[in-house]
Design a protein around this motif. Structure first.
Motif, PDB file in Angstrom:
ATOM      1  N   CYS A   1      54.088  -2.334 -21.763  1.00 45.38           N
ATOM      2  CA  CYS A   1      53.860  -1.723 -20.347  1.00 45.38           C
ATOM      3  C   CYS A   1      52.657  -2.494 -19.644  1.00 45.38           C
ATOM      4  CB  CYS A   1      53.523  -0.241 -20.430  1.00 45.38           C
ATOM      5  SG  CYS A   1      53.421   0.782 -19.085  1.00 45.38           S
ATOM      6  N   VAL A   2      52.843  -2.908 -18.235  1.00 47.92           N
ATOM      7  CA  VAL A   2      51.711  -3.277 -17.544  1.00 47.92           C
ATOM      8  C   VAL A   2      52.092  -2.451 -16.144  1.00 47.92           C
ATOM      9  CG1 VAL A   2      51.689  -5.512 -18.821  1.00 47.92           C
ATOM     10  CG2 VAL A   2      53.158  -5.178 -16.831  1.00 47.92           C
ATOM     11  N   LEU A   3      50.921  -2.557 -15.544  1.00 40.57           N
ATOM     12  CA  LEU A   3      50.577  -2.015 -14.321  1.00 40.57           C
ATOM     13  C   LEU A   3      50.488  -3.090 -13.162  1.00 40.57           C
ATOM     14  CD1 LEU A   3      48.155   0.836 -14.716  1.00 40.57           C
ATOM     15  CD2 LEU A   3      50.540   1.166 -14.434  1.00 40.57           C
ATOM     16  N   SER A   4      50.930  -3.124 -12.051  1.00 35.91           N
ATOM     17  CA  SER A   4      50.907  -4.190 -11.112  1.00 35.91           C
ATOM     18  C   SER A   4      50.179  -3.524  -9.884  1.00 35.91           C
ATOM     19  CB  SER A   4      52.251  -4.532 -10.261  1.00 35.91           C
ATOM     20  OG  SER A   4      52.071  -5.374  -9.408  1.00 35.91           O
ATOM     21  N   ILE A   5      48.859  -4.015  -9.555  1.00 33.37           N
ATOM     22  CA  ILE A   5      47.796  -3.361  -8.776  1.00 33.37           C
ATOM     23  C   ILE A   5      47.627  -4.290  -7.705  1.00 33.37           C
ATOM     24  CG2 ILE A   5      45.630  -2.334  -8.676  1.00 33.37           C
ATOM     25  CD1 ILE A   5      45.763  -1.781 -11.733  1.00 33.37           C
ATOM     26  N   PRO A   6      47.439  -3.708  -6.245  1.00 24.94           N
ATOM     27  CA  PRO A   6      47.191  -4.725  -5.247  1.00 24.94           C
ATOM     28  C   PRO A   6      45.681  -5.324  -5.367  1.00 24.94           C
ATOM     29  CG  PRO A   6      47.882  -2.440  -4.549  1.00 24.94           C
ATOM     30  CD  PRO A   6      47.934  -2.533  -5.785  1.00 24.94           C
TER      31      PRO A   6
ATOM     32  N   MET B   1      47.937   8.810 -10.724  1.00 23.03           N
ATOM     33  CA  MET B   1      49.321   9.069 -10.125  1.00 23.03           C
ATOM     34  C   MET B   1      49.715   7.824  -9.432  1.00 23.03           C
ATOM     35  SD  MET B   1      49.298  13.009  -8.849  1.00 23.03           S
ATOM     36  CE  MET B   1      50.968  13.026  -8.430  1.00 23.03           C
ATOM     37  N   LEU B   2      48.641   7.170  -8.833  1.00 25.31           N
ATOM     38  CA  LEU B   2      49.152   6.030  -7.856  1.00 25.31           C
ATOM     39  C   LEU B   2      49.405   4.919  -8.817  1.00 25.31           C
ATOM     40  CD1 LEU B   2      49.380   4.615  -5.198  1.00 25.31           C
ATOM     41  CD2 LEU B   2      46.913   4.191  -5.315  1.00 25.31           C
ATOM     42  N   LEU B   3      48.658   4.650  -9.942  1.00 24.74           N
ATOM     43  CA  LEU B   3      48.896   3.595 -10.849  1.00 24.74           C
ATOM     44  C   LEU B   3      50.419   3.683 -11.551  1.00 24.74           C
ATOM     45  CD1 LEU B   3      45.492   3.288 -12.606  1.00 24.74           C
ATOM     46  CD2 LEU B   3      46.516   1.789 -10.955  1.00 24.74           C
ATOM     47  N   TRP B   4      50.618   4.748 -12.039  1.00 29.37           N
ATOM     48  CA  TRP B   4      51.968   4.901 -12.637  1.00 29.37           C
ATOM     49  C   TRP B   4      53.015   5.036 -11.683  1.00 29.37           C
ATOM     50  CZ3 TRP B   4      53.243   5.078 -17.485  1.00 29.37           C
ATOM     51  CH2 TRP B   4      52.197   4.922 -18.416  1.00 29.37           C
TER      52      TRP B   4
ATOM     53  N   THR C   1      47.439  -7.944  -9.088  1.00 31.28           N
ATOM     54  CA  THR C   1      46.850  -8.079 -10.423  1.00 31.28           C
ATOM     55  C   THR C   1      47.520  -7.445 -11.452  1.00 31.28           C
ATOM     56  OG1 THR C   1      45.089  -6.632 -10.158  1.00 31.28           O
ATOM     57  CG2 THR C   1      44.626  -9.020  -9.617  1.00 31.28           C
ATOM     58  N   THR C   2      47.660  -7.738 -12.758  1.00 29.59           N
ATOM     59  CA  THR C   2      48.241  -6.787 -13.682  1.00 29.59           C
ATOM     60  C   THR C   2      47.297  -6.284 -14.894  1.00 29.59           C
ATOM     61  OG1 THR C   2      49.129  -8.557 -15.072  1.00 29.59           O
ATOM     62  CG2 THR C   2      50.540  -7.821 -13.244  1.00 29.59           C
ATOM     63  N   ARG C   3      47.654  -5.312 -15.355  1.00 32.58           N
ATOM     64  CA  ARG C   3      46.743  -4.949 -16.552  1.00 32.58           C
ATOM     65  C   ARG C   3      47.611  -3.897 -17.379  1.00 32.58           C
ATOM     66  NH1 ARG C   3      42.003  -1.641 -13.410  1.00 32.58           N
ATOM     67  NH2 ARG C   3      41.964  -3.471 -12.611  1.00 32.58           N
ATOM     68  N   PRO C   4      47.157  -3.708 -18.605  1.00 29.75           N
ATOM     69  CA  PRO C   4      48.127  -2.761 -19.567  1.00 29.75           C
ATOM     70  C   PRO C   4      48.245  -1.276 -19.161  1.00 29.75           C
ATOM     71  CG  PRO C   4      46.792  -4.357 -21.058  1.00 29.75           C
ATOM     72  CD  PRO C   4      46.214  -4.420 -19.395  1.00 29.75           C
ATOM     73  N   CYS C   5      49.185  -0.672 -19.427  1.00 28.24           N
ATOM     74  CA  CYS C   5      48.986   0.719 -18.866  1.00 28.24           C
ATOM     75  C   CYS C   5      47.933   1.569 -19.708  1.00 28.24           C
ATOM     76  CB  CYS C   5      50.467   1.389 -19.263  1.00 28.24           C
ATOM     77  SG  CYS C   5      51.850   0.421 -18.208  1.00 28.24           S
ATOM     78  N   PRO C   6      47.696   2.681 -19.290  1.00 28.26           N
ATOM     79  CA  PRO C   6      46.698   3.445 -20.106  1.00 28.26           C
ATOM     80  C   PRO C   6      47.475   4.137 -21.278  1.00 28.26           C
ATOM     81  CG  PRO C   6      47.249   4.260 -17.945  1.00 28.26           C
ATOM     82  CD  PRO C   6      47.691   2.766 -17.729  1.00 28.26           C
ATOM     83  N   THR C   7      46.826   4.234 -22.338  1.00 24.16           N
ATOM     84  CA  THR C   7      47.742   5.068 -23.494  1.00 24.16           C
ATOM     85  C   THR C   7      47.796   6.459 -23.199  1.00 24.16           C
ATOM     86  OG1 THR C   7      45.840   5.104 -24.730  1.00 24.16           O
ATOM     87  CG2 THR C   7      46.906   3.322 -25.064  1.00 24.16           C
TER      88      THR C   7
END
Length: 312
Positions: free
Chosen positions: A48-53, A6-9, A302-308
């Motif tokens: 789609c990418v996620l921005s993560i601390p 939920m936090l990632l999304w 840091t960035t990483r692809p969104c989970p499918t």
């Protein structure tokens, strides 16, 4: 795991827009689609990418900045302490931020006005508003004398400090408001109350103080303003005074708020035992500029692809 996804999304960042462009009307006779038929262009591919601390990167950047500031201060005269808190990222740095024997000089004038507003349910009289404006924007000492007396002097100021949670600030003796001693941590606490509220100051009270701090006349707008980027808003109050009985040195201080896109920085730099006012100002602005320039790098991501197939 559910809370993590939920936090990632919530931190989802779309690099490209979703879906295709709006349908367009094909001109008459355009291919087999026939005249006037709706033709949709191919949909753009969405990445789609996620921005993560990045806590490790943040800790490293903070350590490097504090180390570089310490090296800079090691080559400067006198005592120098500072504290900084960014309300957007929560980043906090400092050196000697709880050193509470540094006099504020004219920096105490914000305290006087805040204390007067704190005890006045009906607000200020016209005369008091005029005194407050001159005290903050022009750093008028006679106006400060008058309002210090109306607040009730050091005893009333001590009560005010307790009420708003300033545990490292002591009012100046008798009529000498400029002898008020404080710490960078307490200057930041005061600014936090003025920005975020609570502790008995109304929104109107806080707006009154901050607006006056934003209107400090130009020749007194030095200091922590050196942390500002073009377009940032600055609210500050400075203090400076010769100290003839302490080896003819100076105490020079500056604290305030620097706010703009992506940051809301509360910053205090205090000095004493300075050989002159100009040296103190130069030191304060050196610290402020280093913090302002590198602040954005203290909360890296840091960035990483969104989970499918996220499990929500």
């Amino acid at each position: 795991m559910r809370a993590r996804w939920m936090l990632l999304w919530l931190s989802l960042a779309l690099v490209a827009g979703c879906g295709g462009e709006p349908a367009s009307m094909a001109p008459p006779g355009a291919g087999q689609a026939g005249a006037g038929m709706l033709v949709r262009p191919p949909a753009k591919t969405v990445r789609c990418v996620l921005s993560i601390p990045n806590p490790r990167g943040a800790a490293l950047a903070r350590t490097r900045l504090q180390r570089d500031i310490a090296r800079y201060l090691a080559g400067r005269p006198g005592r120098i302490v500072y504290g900084a808190l960014d309300l957007v990222t929560g980043v906090r740095i400092g050196q000697g931020e709880h050193q509470n024997d540094m006099i504020t000089a004219s920096g105490a004038k914000v305290d006087i006005l805040a204390a007067l507003l704190h005890r006045r349910d009906a607000g200020l009289s016209e005369n008091e508003r005029d005194l407050a404006e001159r005290m903050i924007t022009e750093s008028d000492n006679k106006a400060a004398d008058a309002l210090w007396s109306r607040v009730g002097g050091g005893g009333a100021m001590s009560s005010f400090y307790r009420d708003i949670g300033l545990r490292e600030t002591t009012p100046g003796p008798s009529v000498y408001w400029g002898g008020t001693k404080t710490s960078p941590a307490d200057r930041i606490r005061l600014m936090h109350v003025l920005v975020k509220g609570g502790n008995g100051l109304t929104r109107a009270d806080r707006r009154t103080v901050l607006e006056l701090m934003e209107r400090v006349q130009q020749d007194q707008a030095w200091g922590v303003s050196a942390a500002a980027r073009p377009g940032d808003r600055v609210a500050l109050k400075n203090g400076w005074t010769p100290r003839p009985f302490i080896q003819n040195t100076w105490a020079v201080t500056s604290y305030g708020r620097i706010a703009g896109p992506g940051r809301d920085l509360l910053l205090s730099v205090q000095t004493d035992h300075q050989p002159g006012e100009g040296t103190g100002i130069e030191t304060i602005e050196g610290v402020a500029q280093m913090i302002g320039t590198r602040l954005d790098g203290l909360a890296p991501t840091t960035t990483r692809p969104c989970p499918t197939n996220p499990m929500l």
